[in-house]
Design a protein around this motif. Structure first.
Motif, mmCIF file in Angstrom:
data_model
loop_
_atom_site.group_PDB
_atom_site.id
_atom_site.type_symbol
_atom_site.label_atom_id
_atom_site.label_comp_id
_atom_site.label_asym_id
_atom_site.label_seq_id
_atom_site.Cartn_x
_atom_site.Cartn_y
_atom_site.Cartn_z
ATOM 1 N N UNK A 276 0.487 -71.691 -8.283
ATOM 2 C CA UNK A 276 -0.421 -72.388 -9.189
ATOM 3 C C UNK A 276 -1.732 -71.632 -9.310
ATOM 4 N N UNK A 277 -2.246 -71.154 -8.184
ATOM 5 C CA UNK A 277 -3.501 -70.391 -8.178
ATOM 6 C C UNK A 277 -3.366 -69.110 -8.997
ATOM 7 N N UNK A 278 -2.281 -68.370 -8.812
ATOM 8 C CA UNK A 278 -2.080 -67.135 -9.564
ATOM 9 C C UNK A 278 -1.867 -67.407 -11.051
ATOM 10 N N UNK A 279 -1.156 -68.479 -11.359
ATOM 11 C CA UNK A 279 -0.880 -68.821 -12.751
ATOM 12 C C UNK A 279 -2.159 -69.227 -13.488
ATOM 13 N N UNK A 280 -3.031 -69.979 -12.803
ATOM 14 C CA UNK A 280 -4.233 -70.489 -13.445
ATOM 15 C C UNK A 280 -5.393 -69.487 -13.427
ATOM 16 N N UNK A 281 -5.390 -68.565 -12.460
ATOM 17 C CA UNK A 281 -6.560 -67.693 -12.262
ATOM 18 C C UNK A 281 -6.204 -66.211 -12.285
ATOM 19 N N UNK A 282 -5.190 -65.847 -13.051
ATOM 20 C CA UNK A 282 -4.760 -64.445 -13.079
ATOM 21 C C UNK A 282 -5.904 -63.504 -13.438
ATOM 22 N N UNK A 283 -6.763 -63.906 -14.366
ATOM 23 C CA UNK A 283 -7.834 -63.039 -14.839
ATOM 24 C C UNK A 283 -8.910 -62.806 -13.774
ATOM 25 N N UNK A 284 -8.899 -63.604 -12.691
ATOM 26 C CA UNK A 284 -9.901 -63.459 -11.634
ATOM 27 C C UNK A 284 -9.330 -62.867 -10.350
ATOM 28 N N UNK A 285 -8.023 -62.661 -10.279
ATOM 29 C CA UNK A 285 -7.385 -62.159 -9.057
ATOM 30 C C UNK A 285 -7.195 -60.651 -9.192
ATOM 31 N N UNK A 286 -7.797 -59.892 -8.294
ATOM 32 C CA UNK A 286 -7.843 -58.437 -8.440
ATOM 33 C C UNK A 286 -6.466 -57.799 -8.461
ATOM 34 N N UNK A 287 -5.531 -58.243 -7.557
ATOM 35 C CA UNK A 287 -4.239 -57.568 -7.482
ATOM 36 C C UNK A 287 -3.350 -57.880 -8.676
ATOM 37 N N UNK A 288 -3.677 -58.927 -9.444
ATOM 38 C CA UNK A 288 -2.953 -59.207 -10.687
ATOM 39 C C UNK A 288 -3.683 -58.619 -11.890
ATOM 40 N N UNK B 297 -5.461 -55.964 -12.046
ATOM 41 C CA UNK B 297 -5.367 -54.518 -12.106
ATOM 42 C C UNK B 297 -3.927 -54.010 -12.060
ATOM 43 N N UNK B 298 -2.989 -54.928 -12.203
ATOM 44 C CA UNK B 298 -1.573 -54.551 -12.196
ATOM 45 C C UNK B 298 -1.047 -54.546 -13.628
ATOM 46 N N UNK C 27 4.090 -58.851 -10.518
ATOM 47 C CA UNK C 27 4.703 -57.823 -9.678
ATOM 48 C C UNK C 27 5.632 -58.374 -8.596
ATOM 49 N N UNK C 28 5.661 -59.692 -8.403
ATOM 50 C CA UNK C 28 6.476 -60.277 -7.334
ATOM 51 C C UNK C 28 7.789 -60.869 -7.848
ATOM 52 N N UNK C 29 7.968 -60.907 -9.165
ATOM 53 C CA UNK C 29 9.156 -61.512 -9.763
ATOM 54 C C UNK C 29 10.376 -60.616 -9.531
ATOM 55 N N UNK C 30 11.416 -61.186 -8.886
ATOM 56 C CA UNK C 30 12.652 -60.447 -8.613
ATOM 57 C C UNK C 30 13.862 -61.079 -9.292
ATOM 58 N N UNK D 169 3.080 -51.195 -10.260
ATOM 59 C CA UNK D 169 2.099 -50.222 -10.701
ATOM 60 C C UNK D 169 0.698 -50.514 -10.200
ATOM 61 N N UNK D 170 0.536 -51.621 -9.473
ATOM 62 C CA UNK D 170 -0.794 -51.962 -8.985
ATOM 63 C C UNK D 170 -1.200 -51.031 -7.856
ATOM 64 N N UNK D 171 -2.539 -50.930 -7.615
ATOM 65 C CA UNK D 171 -2.970 -50.015 -6.575
ATOM 66 C C UNK D 171 -4.081 -50.572 -5.694
#
Length: 267
Positions: free
Chosen positions: A214-226, A228-229, A234-237, A263-265
């Motif tokens: 929920x946090x990643x879905x709602x705040x993707x624009x504020x999470x550095x590892x998402x 800049x990826x 990047x975790x979807x399998x 591709x994230x770094x």
């Protein structure tokens, strides 16, 4: 030892949830519902089944509410420091690209996908959200049980909805309303909770199938590892593998290893 929200508030929330649940359950047996009629006729299979399901939902509620959601501990950081020191003594041909972020509140080095919760005052692995309903965070350790709890609770509410409706034989009179007011209120409360739990369950199943939170879905624009990826997630399998790992994995996951394949770094 569990570190959560203030104990008094947590106890009040859990007591209110338990009292409301058993209060509505008792009301369904006091009014002339299907369960009451079956009990009077000596047909105890469905009444006992309903009470057992209610009890199961309450036990799951307390387990999810009181268990460790995946707190980042000091010992884990010390072990990580030892491993990094050992790696530093060995020549590395490929430099490590990922750098773990240090929490600005508790000063612990956060694993990827962890977040500091202001309510619990602790960093939580694979943080999803802080749920005021259970007065606990939903994280990597208790998220699967949280979804199971929502599923069982959904079953209880749908069954209770049918039972409450069976006792409502509407009549346009003030006397009828006086005698059935509590059952009518119980029915309306059940409807509200059914809608809320249904929305929660559907949204969490969708997020789990995508291996996001929920946090990643709602705040993707504020999470550095998402942010800049280049990949959207990047975790979807894949749906099947995401669901299998979510419900069947019995260990904590090093998300840095999975992320490094993308591709994230930078974390």
């Amino acid at each position: 030892m569990r570190r959560g929200a203030p104990g008094g508030r947590g106890c009040l929330v859990r007591a209110a949830h338990t009292g409301l649940t058993w209060g509505i359950t008792l009301g369904l047996f006091l009014y002339p519902t299907d369960l009451r009629r079956q009990e009077e006729q000596g047909q105890l299979l469905q009444p006992l089944g309903f009470v057992s399901l209610v009890l199961c939902s309450i036990l799951l509620y307390f387990i999810v509410s009181l268990m460790d959601p995946g707190y980042v501990e000091q010992e884990a950081e010390e072990k990580e420091g030892v491993r990094e020191e050992q790696k530093a003594m060995i020549p590395q041909q490929v430099p490590t690209a990922l750098r773990l972020r240090r929490c600005g509140y508790c000063m612990l080095k956060q694993p990827m996908r962890a977040k500091h919760c202001q309510d619990c005052q602790h960093c939580v692995r694979r943080y999803d959200h802080h749920c005021p309903w259970i007065e606990n965070c939903v994280g990597e350790r208790n998220h699967p049980l949280f979804v199971v709890y929502l599923t069982v609770q959904m079953g209880v509410l749908l069954w209770a909805l049918q039972v409450a409706w069976s006792g409502l034989n509407f009549e346009p009179s003030w006397l009828w309303l006086q005698h059935n007011l509590l059952l009518l209120l119980s029915f309306l409360v059940i409807v509200v909770f059914t809608v809320v739990v249904l929305l929660l369950l559907v949204s969490h199943l969708y997020l789990v199938s995508c291996n996001t939170t929920t946090w990643e879905f709602m705040s993707r624009h504020r999470i550095s590892y998402l942010k800049q990826c280049k990949e959207e997630n990047p975790f979807d399998q894949g749906i099947c593998r995401n669901l299998w790992k979510f419900f069947c994995a019995c260990r904590l996951v090093a998300w840095e290893n999975l992320y490094s394949q993308g591709d994230g770094d930078i974390v």
